[in-house]
Design an enzyme around this catalytic site. Sequence first.
Site, PDB file in Angstrom:
ATOM      1  N   SER A 153       0.832  -1.199   0.000  1.00 33.84           N
ATOM      2  CA  SER A 153       0.000   0.000   0.000  1.00 33.84           C
ATOM      3  C   SER A 153       0.876   1.263   0.000  1.00 33.84           C
ATOM      4  CB  SER A 153      -0.962  -0.037   1.189  1.00 33.84           C
ATOM      5  OG  SER A 153      -1.975   0.937   1.056  1.00 33.84           O
ATOM      6  N   ASP A 229     -10.013  -5.434  -3.569  1.00 32.11           N
ATOM      7  CA  ASP A 229      -9.433  -4.391  -2.716  1.00 32.11           C
ATOM      8  C   ASP A 229     -10.339  -3.157  -2.732  1.00 32.11           C
ATOM      9  OD1 ASP A 229      -7.809  -2.252  -1.709  1.00 32.11           O
ATOM     10  OD2 ASP A 229      -6.001  -3.366  -2.253  1.00 32.11           O
ATOM     11  N   HIS A 262      -7.288  -6.009   0.614  1.00 32.13           N
ATOM     12  CA  HIS A 262      -6.121  -5.177   0.948  1.00 32.13           C
ATOM     13  C   HIS A 262      -5.387  -5.671   2.199  1.00 32.13           C
ATOM     14  CE1 HIS A 262      -4.073  -1.391   0.002  1.00 32.13           C
ATOM     15  NE2 HIS A 262      -4.015  -1.093   1.279  1.00 32.13           N
TER      16      HIS A 262
END
Length: 283
Positions: A153, A229, A262
């Site tokens: 991320s 995600d 995620h």
Amino acid sequence: MVSQTPEQIGTNQSFGGQQLRYKHQSAVLNCEMTFSIYLPPQAQKGPVPVLYWLSGLTCNDENFVHKAGAQQHAAEQGIAIVCPDTSPRGDGVADDPDGAYDMGLGAGFYVNATQQPWAEHYQMYSYILDELPQLINKEFPVDGERISISGHSMGGHGALTIALKNPQRFKSVSAFAPICSPLNCPWGDKVLSNYLGDDRHTWKYYDAVELIKQAQQHLPVLVDQGTADNFLTEQLKTELLVSAGQVADFPIQIRMQPDYDHSYFFIATFIAEHIKFHARALL
């Protein structure tokens, strides 16, 4: 400038190696920092290659250590893993005035801030690229010439941008669900305008899509992105990285993983493949 000798604050045996945690005073960040390092069993016999892992928003140096299950695979490949914190910490370190999670503490974005009040401490780019590796190379049995980098991320953004700007320093780079283009997402608009100012031209130096377009050297790149995600459409902009790689004829391996989100469940699923990817470049 090499920091003072770090102080050990944690140790655990893991897959024949050692999972260690340290604190040290950072001259670059002007505060005390923590980091974790896994030394595989091969490090008992001599220097091993090293993979730097950059974590995402709200994380510290321990999230990856506890959740990714990477130690087994690092031990199999004989690779050390260094996990820095995600921002400067401590009294006097600026934080988001509204207490939001996406700027300030836990959200250093791996840039060198130029604006106040951030510039005094938020120099994470220099910390990751120079100060921390100098410390690791000095204090631990690692081969400072064999370095790769990965992240998730915000940390995926950090890994890609740091490696793309310094391809001579890294053998390979990978990322899970990276923020691909801060120039084109709300996180980037908020954070980079505060850390770097309103001149968006300066943001390009911390944007993987822009750096891919300009790249003169092609190091191995692997990106995994889950299709489920919840940040994919608004914040991550993976499609822009795909397009940039095609336009620049940069051979990036980007894998869209069906139904993955995620979370660290996603990371734990594919971390073995990422460590093997880096092992091919490091060993």
